[in-house]
Design an enzyme around this catalytic site. Structure first.
Site, PDB file in Angstrom:
ATOM      1  N   GLU A 122      -4.622 -10.064   7.716  1.00  0.00           N
ATOM      2  CA  GLU A 122      -4.834  -9.638   9.109  1.00  0.00           C
ATOM      3  C   GLU A 122      -6.110 -10.212   9.731  1.00  0.00           C
ATOM      4  OE1 GLU A 122      -3.781  -7.645   6.733  1.00  0.00           O
ATOM      5  OE2 GLU A 122      -1.920  -6.718   7.430  1.00  0.00           O
ATOM      6  N   HIS A 169       0.912   4.585   8.491  1.00  0.00           N
ATOM      7  CA  HIS A 169       1.940   3.838   9.220  1.00  0.00           C
ATOM      8  C   HIS A 169       2.206   4.442  10.585  1.00  0.00           C
ATOM      9  CE1 HIS A 169       2.780   1.573   5.631  1.00  0.00           C
ATOM     10  NE2 HIS A 169       3.806   0.951   6.175  1.00  0.00           N
TER      11      HIS A 169
END
Lengths: 326, 334
Positions: free
Chosen positions: A60, A129
């Protein structure tokens, strides 16, 4: 005007942006997957090729840095995070680099980068999440933050974000992807920093973000029917820059203010809006400002706990009634 | 060494290049010595990380770069900025916090930028600008341009995850980016052997499918030749490379002192490296080969010294940024 889904509106925006400007490219985890980003990127790789639409390794920070570097070289990347939770790794590149760059070097180069992060709450996905981190993003000077709630705005804000010339954080919710609305075929912009009144009312102002706009509208209908409370629902669309005037003029009319943002309460969007109202709209207030938010706790997995954790129209109704009886 | 220089003169590297390398290294050295002096006098207040001892790296690499190639740098960036062609007055003014500075007094020593010469910027976050160089190379490659980008970083950056991510992305997509590691043996005060399980940094290149070199970073000709090979290959689309330049910073991590008094390293070690001064080394060679005479060297030195002194006068005379402009440029106006 065609009625299409929220996810299709994003797809249309990306398609048109890629078509119009060769400097636009789309990267991030799942952009070539048929499902990982909710079908928003279907057909793009076939039309524009693997050079301009490509999946990236799960790196990322490195990938975000590469997007920032490409933007510094004049490209206009759209970088997607299929879940905002995965973005924490990229904070260094987003905050230390993308957001600071233009200022830190005296206004020379800018970073025309769109960071598109999807909130994916519910579904027993638990604490890593499901996060909504708009308040953290809003806190950073040099980042703009938009949160569309309709297919029309999903498309228009994406176009504005990509063409703005600054790093823009585009946050949307998977829960909106199936919703439908009218979307013009041609390319258009929804201006950054311009909110909209979704429902006019005179008793109380409810400002809601993203998916919570839908819950707020549901609450407003119920309150009108059952309690004769006339709610004005405002969708700021951009939380930074924020359409302060719209909020204050609504407050002036109603005298009551409720903020609905499905993220943690402490230091959240609600906290910021409440502070604005307290300092700039104090004389209009007939009741204390109220906040509807997530509790200050990580998201649970069990659906029984999720039901308590996430606010709905019912939570909003309760809060509005408390505000109105004062 | 003589043989190499001979080869250079005959082929791609005429005498002019050697002289140019000498001038650039000396320009950096004199600028940094002046900066040290001005920091000691409290004229310069912002934290300044000096490049003295490492001049051959920035100089040797940048000599093969075009103006439209991009350089990304670190907290220790004065040398990279100068080698890429950045203006001395604007650099010194930036150290003084003046509005005439290369970053308009917003960046200071650690955040220099001169986009017009392809020096895009320096980041003070260790390894922070490495993925930026990868991204610029990605943009070049998407446009099918024959431009390259360079990431300068220290051995300390190899401790960061971003370094590995960036190396992998560059290797994966065969991007035209050159990773230049200035291994000066210390990450702030930590010896490299206390940071890395394997201190042969250049060998990590293999993992990412790119060429890796370890060279004498105090030999500007070797840096120049290696970098040229890597840059030319990247320009031809043959992918990235990692060049580990073994070198040494004479001063402490930040500021004008030597770190000897703090007991962080020995005087013997420092002296050993001062004896390997990259500038003295090339100067001797130029004299021996008759490429420059002692009086020519003296002339170059005073000319550069004057430019550096002038930059300090310019910086001192320049105005500070107007307080009213504090909030300018948080965003680019559309």
């Amino acid at each position: 005007m065609a009625v299409i889904q929220f996810s299709q509106a994003i797809n249309q925006a990306l398609y048109q942006l890629l078509e119009k400007d060769p400097e636009v490219f789309l990267i991030g985890q799942g952009v070539t997957s048929p499902w990982y980003v909710g079908g928003t990127t279907l057909g793009l790789v076939d039309r524009f090729g693997a050079e301009r639409v490509f999946d990236t390794p799960v790196s990322e920070n490195g990938v975000t840095g590469a997007a920032v570097g490409a933007a510094l070289a004049g490209a206009k990347p759209v970088l997607v995070f299929p879940r905002l939770d995965f973005m924490y790794y990229a904070f260094d590149q987003l905050i230390n680099h993308a957001a600071n760059w233009h200022y830190m070097f005296g206004g020379q180069l800018s970073v025309p980068l769109t960071i598109w992060g999807i909130v994916n709450r519910g579904g027993e996905q638990a604490a890593q999440h499901a996060q909504s981190i708009q308040a953290m993003m809003m806190h950073v000077p040099g980042l703009k933050v938009v949160m569309p709630s309709t297919p029309y705005d999903a498309k228009g804000l994406m176009v504005s974000a990509v063409t703005d010339g600054n790093p823009v954080m585009y946050i949307d919710e998977r829960w909106l992807y199936q919703t439908k609305g009218e979307v013009p075929e041609e390319m258009y912009k929804v201006p950054l920093g311009k909110g909209v009144v979704r429902r006019e009312g005179s008793d109380v102002t409810v400002v809601a973000t993203s998916y919570m706009v839908l819950e707020a509208l549901k609450a407003a209908e119920a309150l009108a029917k059952e309690e004769h409370i006339d709610v004005e629902v405002i969708d700021p669309r951009s939380i930074k820059p924020l359409d302060k005037q719209l909020l204050l003029s609504s407050l002036k009319k109603t005298g009551r203010f409720v903020v609905v943002d499905a993220a943690w309460q402490t230091g959240g969007v609600g906290a910021e809006l409440s502070a604005i109202v307290a300092s700039e709209g104090f004389d209009y207030l007939k009741a204390p400002v109220a906040r509807v938010s997530l509790p200050d706790a990580p998201a649970p997995s069990s659906s029984v706990l999720e039901k308590v954790y996430y606010p709905t129209s019912k939570t909003i109704i309760k809060k509005v009634k408390e505000t109105v009886v004062r | 060494m003589q043989k190499k220089a001979e080869k250079q003169r005959q082929s791609s590297s005429p005498q002019d290049i050697l002289k140019q390398l000498y001038r650039t290294m000396l320009r950096i050295r004199l600028f940094e010595e002046k900066t040290a002096e001005l920091v000691q006098k409290n004229e310069i207040l912002c934290p300044s990380h000096l490049y003295i001892g490492q001049e051959a790296v920035a100089t040797g690499v940048s000599a093969s770069l075009r103006k439209d190639d991009y350089v990304f740098s670190t907290h220790r960036s004065h040398g990279h900025y100068i080698a890429k062609g950045g203006d001395l007055n604007a650099l010194m003014a930036e150290l003084y916090g003046k509005v005439t500075g290369c970053s308009r007094g917003r960046g200071g020593s650690m955040h220099l930028s001169s986009p017009e010469v392809g020096f895009i910027g320096s980041s003070a976050i260790v390894a922070g600008s490495i993925p930026l160089a990868v991204g610029a190379a990605l943009a070049f490659s998407l446009r099918k341009q024959d431009r390259v980008s360079v990431a300068f970083f220290g051995d300390g950056a190899v401790n960061e995850g971003t370094w590995y991510e960036s190396m992998n992305i560059a290797g994966l997509r065969k991007l035209p980016v050159i990773f230049v590691c200035e291994n000066n043996l210390y990450s702030t005060h930590m010896p490299v052997s206390e940071c890395l399980a394997d201190t042969d940094i250049h060998r990590k290149a293999e993992t990412f499918g790119m060429s890796g070199y370890r060279i004498d970073g105090n030999n500007v000709i070797e840096v120049y030749e290696t970098a040229k090979k890597a840059i030319d290959a990247a320009r031809r689309g043959e992918g990235p490379a990692l060049i580990e330049c073994m070198t040494y910073r004479w001063r402490g991590h930040v500021g004008p002192n030597y770190d000897i008094e703090k007991g962080l390293r020995s005087k013997e070690e420092l002296d050993e490296w001062i004896a390997k001064c990259p500038i003295d080394r090339l100067e001797k060679q130029l004299l021996q080969q008759g490429l420059l005479t002692a009086s020519e060297i003296q002339r170059i030195r005073s000319e550069l010294k004057k430019a550096v002194d002038d930059s300090a006068v310019y910086a001192k005379k320049s105005p500070y940024p107007d307080e009213k402009t504090l909030l300018d440029n948080v965003f680019k106006e559309s």
